[in-house]
Design an enzyme around this catalytic site. Sequence first.
Site, short mmCIF file in Angstrom:
data_model
loop_
_atom_site.label_atom_id
_atom_site.label_comp_id
_atom_site.label_asym_id
_atom_site.label_seq_id
_atom_site.Cartn_x
_atom_site.Cartn_y
_atom_site.Cartn_z
N GLU A 148 36.82 50.52 2.14
CA GLU A 148 37.24 51.00 0.83
C GLU A 148 36.05 51.68 0.17
O GLU A 148 34.91 51.24 0.29
CB GLU A 148 37.74 49.84 -0.02
CG GLU A 148 38.96 49.21 0.60
CD GLU A 148 39.72 48.27 -0.32
OE1 GLU A 148 39.45 48.29 -1.54
OE2 GLU A 148 40.55 47.53 0.19
N ALA A 248 22.49 38.93 1.02
CA ALA A 248 22.97 37.61 0.60
C ALA A 248 23.52 37.72 -0.81
O ALA A 248 23.12 38.59 -1.58
CB ALA A 248 21.82 36.62 0.63
N GLY A 249 24.46 36.85 -1.13
CA GLY A 249 25.01 36.88 -2.48
C GLY A 249 26.23 35.99 -2.56
O GLY A 249 26.33 34.98 -1.84
N CYS A 256 40.53 42.53 3.75
CA CYS A 256 40.38 42.53 5.20
C CYS A 256 39.58 41.36 5.74
O CYS A 256 40.14 40.52 6.45
CB CYS A 256 39.74 43.83 5.66
SG CYS A 256 40.82 45.24 5.43
C1 UDX Z 1 35.82 45.96 5.83
C2 UDX Z 1 35.14 46.57 7.07
O1 UDX Z 1 33.82 46.98 6.74
C3 UDX Z 1 35.95 47.74 7.58
O2 UDX Z 1 35.37 48.26 8.76
C4 UDX Z 1 37.36 47.26 7.88
O3 UDX Z 1 38.16 48.31 8.33
C5 UDX Z 1 37.97 46.62 6.65
O4 UDX Z 1 37.13 45.58 6.14
P1 UDX Z 1 35.93 46.58 3.23
O5 UDX Z 1 36.81 45.38 3.06
O6 UDX Z 1 36.32 47.86 2.57
O7 UDX Z 1 35.80 46.94 4.79
O8 UDX Z 1 34.52 46.18 2.69
P2 UDX Z 1 33.02 46.06 3.21
O9 UDX Z 1 32.23 47.20 2.70
O10 UDX Z 1 32.96 45.77 4.65
O11 UDX Z 1 32.56 44.76 2.39
C6 UDX Z 1 33.26 43.53 2.56
C7 UDX Z 1 32.74 42.47 1.62
O12 UDX Z 1 31.46 42.00 2.08
C8 UDX Z 1 32.51 42.90 0.17
O13 UDX Z 1 32.98 41.85 -0.67
C9 UDX Z 1 31.01 43.06 0.06
O14 UDX Z 1 30.56 42.85 -1.26
C10 UDX Z 1 30.52 41.98 1.01
N1 UDX Z 1 29.19 42.22 1.58
C11 UDX Z 1 28.95 43.30 2.37
C12 UDX Z 1 28.17 41.28 1.36
O15 UDX Z 1 28.36 40.27 0.67
N2 UDX Z 1 26.95 41.50 1.95
C13 UDX Z 1 26.68 42.57 2.73
O16 UDX Z 1 25.56 42.68 3.22
C14 UDX Z 1 27.71 43.50 2.94
#
Ligand code: UDX
Length: 434
Positions: A148, A248-249, A256
């Site tokens: 997204e 981290a967080g 997804c």
């Molecule tokens: C994800 C996958 O990345 C994508 O390939 C798949 O098709 C659908 O699911 P999306 O849900 O859009 O995509 O979000 P993404 O950018 O992957 O982040 C997912 C969650 O992880 C978010 O809540 C984000 O804040 C969190 N996140 C991401 C972390 O907490 N730490 C990180 O280092 C990276």
Amino acid sequence: MRLTVIGTGYLGATHAACMAELGHEVLGVDVDPDKAAALAAGQVPFHEPGLPELLAEHTASGRLRFTTSYAEAGAFGDVHFVCVGTPQRADSEGADLTYVDAAFAAIAAHAAPDALLVGKSTVPVGTAGRLAQTYDTEVAWNPEFLREGFAIEDTLRPDRLVFGVGSARAETILREVYAPVLATGTPLVTADFPTAELVKTAANAFLATKISFINAMAEVCEAAGGDVGTLAQALGHDDRIGARFLRAGVGFGGGCLPKDIRAFAHRADELGVSLGFLRDVDAINMRRRDRVVELTRELCGGAVLGARVAVLGAAFKPGSDDIRDSPALNVAARLRLDGAEVNVYDPEAMDNARKAFPLLGYAVSAEDALRGADIVLHLTEWPQFRALDPERAAALVNRPNIVDGRGVLDADRWTAAGWRFRALGRPAPRGEKA
Ligand code: UDX
């Protein structure tokens, strides 16, 4: 080519617009007449940068149309992409395949005998094979990996394409669909059905594991007095590990990762394979939300009853208005249940948040949320929150307490401005005014 895209939610609307951008004639199909009509009028019911423009361009040229009729879709398309949702089932961790099954049944009833039915939805391994045996029309699987906020980029310039095919004919058709993408050198992996399905679930499981790994390290840092930000930075310099998805967080949310790891563990159980570690990944992720609630209580002197809490962020991540399984709103709702007066602000997700959590308070701006607050929780890392000036923010609040749930604020600056600053997995800054 003439393509249909069945299901015009987040994935389908993006796929339809991008296929038109690649030069195809596209017909989007949705059972919801309002959705189809809105998209036909160029209105996108969610926040995705660039999509409204792409949709407007291709609906205006007539290359992209929308319908509710499967009969029309069957008569029109050479290739039918099924992009409907696979939510978590109400009665288990497994994926609900009602919409996938219904879409395949409906299009198979109308498709030309030599058409290709291509699943894009994220499904439990084994689904494509089952559908291929059910229908005479040929089936293929082509998982999507779009994020997204970057959906168009990820569709037009993906890291890789995966074709799950049962024949050379299906591969040839998909190569033709994606010819402009392949021409730019995009890697293509051709696989059998189970492998193609697994690529998607394995990718999401890996990403979720990486985030929960660093969040588990944050827990260790909290116990041992270490700093997870510095740890992640040092780990990330190792090319084998890589720095991405090591932030981290308060953890991952969205439509997804959470549901996909649960569905994957559930499906593996059915196959007699234990992926129990994915349940740990899920549990670590949920514990980070508990930790924010705990820190909030601590900073409020032991209880949040009556405390005014400013929550910065409602979307599950910045760049999105999606609040599905949002850590920010989960924390906000729990504090509200504990008797806090919670004021939420998000640049894009206010309408969605208000609908899902009508009992929370909503502010008109970050400053408005901060006004009179006893504690500020930074839970979605929108750039405008990072840009807040700690001195000006301190003048707005009742008590200068802040929890950085995303580990991106400058602890020294906030502390120098008089804030009690806490971040997950990091020690309390030195020089804090008690
Ligand atoms: C994800 C996958 O990345 C994508 O390939 C798949 O098709 C659908 O699911 P999306 O849900 O859009 O995509 O979000 P993404 O950018 O992957 O982040 C997912 C969650 O992880 C978010 O809540 C984000 O804040 C969190 N996140 C991401 C972390 O907490 N730490 C990180 O280092 C990276």
